[in-house]
Structure formats: C-alpha cells, structure tokens
Scaffold this motif. Sequence first.
Motif, short mmCIF file in Angstrom:
data_model
loop_
_atom_site.label_atom_id
_atom_site.label_comp_id
_atom_site.label_asym_id
_atom_site.label_seq_id
_atom_site.Cartn_x
_atom_site.Cartn_y
_atom_site.Cartn_z
N LEU A 12 21.42 13.29 -18.29
CA LEU A 12 22.84 13.17 -18.61
C LEU A 12 23.37 14.57 -18.89
CD1 LEU A 12 22.61 10.07 -20.95
CD2 LEU A 12 23.25 10.13 -18.54
N THR A 13 24.51 14.91 -18.30
CA THR A 13 25.01 16.29 -18.41
C THR A 13 25.26 16.72 -19.85
OG1 THR A 13 27.26 15.51 -18.00
CG2 THR A 13 26.02 16.31 -16.10
N HIS A 14 25.55 15.80 -20.75
CA HIS A 14 25.81 16.18 -22.14
C HIS A 14 24.53 16.32 -22.97
CE1 HIS A 14 25.66 11.76 -22.33
NE2 HIS A 14 25.21 11.94 -23.54
N THR A 16 21.32 17.50 -21.38
CA THR A 16 20.31 18.06 -20.47
C THR A 16 19.23 18.85 -21.21
OG1 THR A 16 21.92 18.14 -18.70
CG2 THR A 16 19.98 19.50 -18.44
N ASN A 38 26.04 9.65 -9.83
CA ASN A 38 27.43 9.83 -10.25
C ASN A 38 27.59 11.22 -10.87
OD1 ASN A 38 27.05 9.74 -13.20
ND2 ASN A 38 26.42 7.63 -12.82
N PRO A 39 28.83 11.69 -11.07
CA PRO A 39 29.05 13.06 -11.56
C PRO A 39 28.49 13.34 -12.96
CG PRO A 39 31.08 12.13 -10.68
CD PRO A 39 30.07 11.02 -10.72
N GLU A 40 28.27 12.31 -13.74
CA GLU A 40 27.77 12.51 -15.10
C GLU A 40 26.24 12.56 -15.15
OE1 GLU A 40 29.33 12.98 -18.12
OE2 GLU A 40 31.01 13.40 -16.78
N GLN A 41 25.58 12.40 -14.02
CA GLN A 41 24.12 12.32 -14.04
C GLN A 41 23.51 13.26 -13.01
OE1 GLN A 41 22.26 8.52 -12.99
NE2 GLN A 41 21.26 8.60 -14.97
#
Length: 51
Positions: A12-14, A16, A38-41
């Motif tokens: 998850l980008t938040h 990492t 998806n863009p958040e992963q």
Amino acid sequence: MKRYEYSTVPLLTHATKQILDNWGQDGWELVTVVPGPNPEQLVAYMKREKE
C-alpha cells in the motif's frame, strides 16, 4: 550453489516502508516493485536464500 525462494507482496503506497522493513527483518530482499491492480497498490517481488 545458492538456492532462493521468492514471494510477491502487495504494497500500500501509504505504508510501503513499514511493509518492506517487516519483510526485511525476516531476511527477504527486495528485487523489484511493479504497479498493482489499482493506483493505491504496488506489488513487490522479494527473495531470500533458502536454508
């Protein structure tokens, strides 16, 4: 000859750094990161030497 095992890990980008640090403490080395579904992963490919 060295032998390795591999794993794929969703990132998850938040969170990492925390996720990678946890896997690193278990002996896993980051090989590469690719876009996820998806863009958040993201998806991390990890490896470590087999014992």
